[in-house]
Scaffold this motif. Structure first.
Motif, mmCIF file in Angstrom:
data_model
loop_
_atom_site.group_PDB
_atom_site.id
_atom_site.type_symbol
_atom_site.label_atom_id
_atom_site.label_comp_id
_atom_site.label_asym_id
_atom_site.label_seq_id
_atom_site.Cartn_x
_atom_site.Cartn_y
_atom_site.Cartn_z
ATOM 1 N N LEU A 6 -51.600 41.470 39.005
ATOM 2 C CA LEU A 6 -50.813 42.648 38.670
ATOM 3 C C LEU A 6 -51.310 43.795 39.537
ATOM 4 O O LEU A 6 -52.511 43.957 39.733
ATOM 5 C CB LEU A 6 -50.960 43.013 37.193
ATOM 6 N N GLU A 7 -50.374 44.563 40.048
ATOM 7 C CA GLU A 7 -50.710 45.683 40.921
ATOM 8 C C GLU A 7 -50.064 46.942 40.341
ATOM 9 O O GLU A 7 -48.843 47.057 40.326
ATOM 10 C CB GLU A 7 -50.168 45.386 42.310
ATOM 11 N N TYR A 8 -50.883 47.860 39.843
ATOM 12 C CA TYR A 8 -50.398 49.099 39.249
ATOM 13 C C TYR A 8 -50.608 50.267 40.211
ATOM 14 O O TYR A 8 -51.640 50.340 40.876
ATOM 15 C CB TYR A 8 -51.166 49.441 37.969
ATOM 16 N N CYS A 10 -49.981 54.477 39.673
ATOM 17 C CA CYS A 10 -49.545 55.456 38.681
ATOM 18 C C CYS A 10 -49.782 56.878 39.160
ATOM 19 O O CYS A 10 -50.849 57.190 39.676
ATOM 20 C CB CYS A 10 -50.305 55.237 37.372
ATOM 21 N N ASP A 46 -54.747 53.589 40.776
ATOM 22 C CA ASP A 46 -54.264 52.318 41.307
ATOM 23 C C ASP A 46 -55.175 51.238 40.749
ATOM 24 O O ASP A 46 -56.392 51.445 40.617
ATOM 25 C CB ASP A 46 -54.318 52.289 42.839
ATOM 26 N N THR A 48 -55.501 46.796 40.879
ATOM 27 C CA THR A 48 -55.007 45.491 41.282
ATOM 28 C C THR A 48 -55.967 44.439 40.753
ATOM 29 O O THR A 48 -57.184 44.576 40.896
ATOM 30 C CB THR A 48 -54.928 45.369 42.819
ATOM 31 N N ASP A 51 -54.943 40.882 34.769
ATOM 32 C CA ASP A 51 -54.925 41.763 33.592
ATOM 33 C C ASP A 51 -54.326 40.976 32.434
ATOM 34 O O ASP A 51 -53.279 41.309 31.901
ATOM 35 C CB ASP A 51 -54.110 43.032 33.905
ATOM 36 N N ARG A 54 -53.505 42.785 29.401
ATOM 37 C CA ARG A 54 -52.679 43.976 29.672
ATOM 38 C C ARG A 54 -53.396 45.258 29.247
ATOM 39 O O ARG A 54 -52.830 46.147 28.617
ATOM 40 C CB ARG A 54 -51.310 43.860 29.011
ATOM 41 N N GLN A 75 -46.040 52.218 38.064
ATOM 42 C CA GLN A 75 -45.281 51.084 38.579
ATOM 43 C C GLN A 75 -46.201 49.874 38.589
ATOM 44 O O GLN A 75 -47.359 49.971 38.986
ATOM 45 C CB GLN A 75 -44.803 51.354 39.994
ATOM 46 N N CYS A 76 -45.666 48.747 38.135
ATOM 47 C CA CYS A 76 -46.453 47.520 38.116
ATOM 48 C C CYS A 76 -45.688 46.415 38.816
ATOM 49 O O CYS A 76 -44.537 46.138 38.482
ATOM 50 C CB CYS A 76 -46.763 47.105 36.675
ATOM 51 N N ARG A 99 -40.989 51.139 28.706
ATOM 52 C CA ARG A 99 -41.070 50.175 29.809
ATOM 53 C C ARG A 99 -39.665 49.815 30.284
ATOM 54 O O ARG A 99 -38.766 49.595 29.491
ATOM 55 C CB ARG A 99 -41.772 48.894 29.366
#
Length: 128
Positions: A6-8, A10, A46, A48, A51, A54, A75-76, A99
């Protein structure tokens, strides 16, 4: 099946938090173990990695009542082993985390022919 990675990303801005609310937000962030920094009027990070629990989303959900309303989003990108990436977008409105799920719809593959031979020659390195 869980996503591989998962790559966030924000960035959210909001009305300045009171000292009490800022301390509460910092406490929630510290308890998450994510090492995110929050300012009095913004949240930016950020992340990565895997997760599986979550924890990023759980943190955003816990921060929503403290922040109230925010501009911007988290953004994920969810990368899967056996299918194309999917996306989730998170916003904070009315003290609630919202979401929005998304996916890319691919069209048929086509030959790229928009470049003339002259254009292609310009892209090639010149010998010295």
């Amino acid at each position: 099946m869980l996503p591989e990675i998962l790559e966030y990303s924000c960035y959210m801005s909001f009305a300045p938090l009171s000292n009490e609310n800022l301390a509460q937000a910092e406490k929630l962030i510290n308890a998450s173990g994510l090492g995110i920094d929050i300012g009095a009027n913004h949240l930016e990070f950020d992340y990565t990695g895997r997760d599986t629990n979550r924890k990023v989303v759980r943190l955003l959900d816990a921060l929503a009542p403290v922040i109230g309303d925010a501009n911007g989003e988290a953004q994920c990108r969810l990368d899967w082993e056996d299918k194309d990436a999917t996306f989730e977008f998170y916003r904070i409105k009315n003290r609630t985390l919202l979401r929005q799920k998304a996916r890319i719809v691919r069209e048929e593959a086509e030959v790229v022919s928009d470049f003339s031979n002259a254009d292609k020659q310009e892209l090639l390195p010149t010998s010295a």
